[in-house]
Enzyme design. Structure first.
Site, PDB file in Angstrom:
ATOM      1  N   CYS A 116     -47.492   0.823 -39.341  1.00 22.62           N
ATOM      2  CA  CYS A 116     -47.259   2.128 -39.951  1.00 22.62           C
ATOM      3  C   CYS A 116     -47.011   2.029 -41.460  1.00 22.62           C
ATOM      4  CB  CYS A 116     -46.096   2.794 -39.253  1.00 22.62           C
ATOM      5  SG  CYS A 116     -46.271   2.689 -37.458  1.00 22.62           S
ATOM      6  N   HIS A 257     -42.236   7.608 -43.065  1.00 29.25           N
ATOM      7  CA  HIS A 257     -43.086   7.410 -41.891  1.00 29.25           C
ATOM      8  C   HIS A 257     -42.451   8.162 -40.718  1.00 29.25           C
ATOM      9  CE1 HIS A 257     -45.267   5.927 -38.601  1.00 29.25           C
ATOM     10  NE2 HIS A 257     -44.304   5.142 -38.157  1.00 29.25           N
ATOM     11  N   ASN A 287     -46.077   9.962 -33.685  1.00 27.30           N
ATOM     12  CA  ASN A 287     -46.236   8.820 -34.590  1.00 27.30           C
ATOM     13  C   ASN A 287     -47.725   8.524 -34.739  1.00 27.30           C
ATOM     14  OD1 ASN A 287     -46.342   6.341 -35.838  1.00 27.30           O
ATOM     15  ND2 ASN A 287     -44.743   5.412 -34.583  1.00 27.30           N
TER      16      ASN A 287
END
Ligand code: ACO
Length: 330
Positions: A116, A257, A287
């Site tokens: 990520c 994030h 996510n």
């Protein structure tokens, strides 16, 4: 006349049309809307259509960013893509995207495996490459089609992820968004805690491993990841602020994030930030790996959450462990 400066000149995002709710997940695995919402903040995520692949998502975000920049594909001099869910194993997704866009024979490269944190790292590289040569224009994409490469029966991971892409174009303009400071780090001793271990030279694919579904397995210690994510994203954020002598209260917006709402809340608390300073879209998209920061950036700007002169902080954490932060001035 104002001097031209190097920075971001266009933003774009793309999310697939299909919305999948927590209730729908509860029909597939032993979970509930209550569990997912209370532990993660996620309510819905987007799932790519069966005929969509990584390059489709990347193309849509790239074209949106080019249009926002008022540029054409022929203007691009380089393409950088951050993804852990590539189009194929070799060659990289950049090669496919270059051809799809109809760009010139410009160099492309993927930043794979940074999880990520990939987009913020790619942005830093793209900015440095652009600053090296006057007039150079670089497309930087974060894209992930995680729902294709996960185990739909593993409730501990499948409910967390969604598909998306985000992109920026870096170039020169008198209104370009400047990169004031960046930082990044890696703790390779923790490589096995969040990982996809099958398919490389250590564990090449075999019939048996494919039958076991090893290629879809995400190694994952949620609690460890949670702790490290809070620590590292907070630390990286403080570092970029310190580099330019600014404070958390100077920030108009923080785009972290989007892994878990509780992680975002913990970072805000550790930095002394208000809810209004935090950009959160995890409820809608889950996510989305390396797409999470550029998608949120494009959305925040389109929603009018960012004004000229604003200081905006990006911070991300992912497999590796890798982490990175970037401070932008709009
Ligand atoms: N539905 C219902 N129960 C579940 C689910 C689910 N989807 N998933 C796990 N459980 C169960 C577990 O089996 C466990 O049951 P047990 O106590 O009977 O063994 C119980 O819930 C608690 O599990 P934990 O893993 O301890 O739950 P936790 O509170 O740590 O929350 C979570 C899990 C949300 C993943 C959290 O650890 C987290 O947010 N981690 C960080 C974010 C993250 O890792 N994201 C993945 C990508 S990494 C990144 O983006 C940086």
């Amino acid at each position: 006349m104002t001097a031209l400066r190097v920075g971001i000149v266009g933003f774009g995002g793309y999310t697939p049309a299909r919305v999948m709710t927590n209730e729908e997940w509860a029909e597939h695995v032993d979970t509930s809307d209550e569990w997912i919402t209370s532990r993660t903040g996620i309510k819905r995520r987007r799932v790519a259509a069966p005929d969509e692949t990584t390059v489709d998502l990347a193309e849509a975000a790239a074209r949106a960013a080019l249009e926002d920049a008022g540029l054409g594909v022929e203007d691009l001099d380089e393409i950088v893509i951050a993804t852990d869910t590539p189009e194929v194993y070799t060659p990289d997704t950049g090669a496919f995207l270059q051809h799809r866009l109809g760009a010139r024979e410009v160099p492309t490269y993927d930043l794979g495996g940074s999880g990520c944190a990939g987009f913020v790292l790619a942005l830093d590289i793209g900015m440095a490459r652009a600053a090296q040569k006057a007039g150079r224009r670089i497309l930087v994409v974060g894209v992930e089609l995680l729902t294709r490469l996960m185990n739909w029966k593993d409730r501990t991971t499948c409910v967390l992820f969604g598909d998306a892409a985000g992109a920026v174009v870096i170039g020169e303009s008198d209104t370009a968004v400047e990169l004031l400071a960046t930082t990044a780090g890696t703790d390779g001793s923790r490589a096995g805690i969040l990982a996809r271990l099958s398919g490389g030279t250590r564990e090449p694919f075999t019939l048996e491993s494919a039958q076991r579904g090893d290629h879809l397995k995400i190694e994952f210690n949620g609690r460890e990841v949670f702790r490290e994510a809070v620590k590292r994203m907070g630390q990286a954020s403080r570092e970029v602020l310190d580099q330019v002598g600014r404070k958390a209260e100077d920030l108009a917006l923080v785009i972290p994030h989007q892994a878990n709402k509780r992680i975002i809340d913990a970072i805000a608390k550790s930095l002394g930030l208000t809810d209004q300073q935090m950009y959160v879209n995890i409820e809608e998209f889950g996510n989305t790996g390396s797409a999470s920061v550029p998608l949120a950036l494009a959305q925040a700007r389109a929603q009018g959450r960012i004004q000229a002169g604003d200081l905006v902080l990006l911070t991300a954490f992912g497999a590796g462990f890798h982490w990175a932060a970037a401070l932008l001035r709009f």
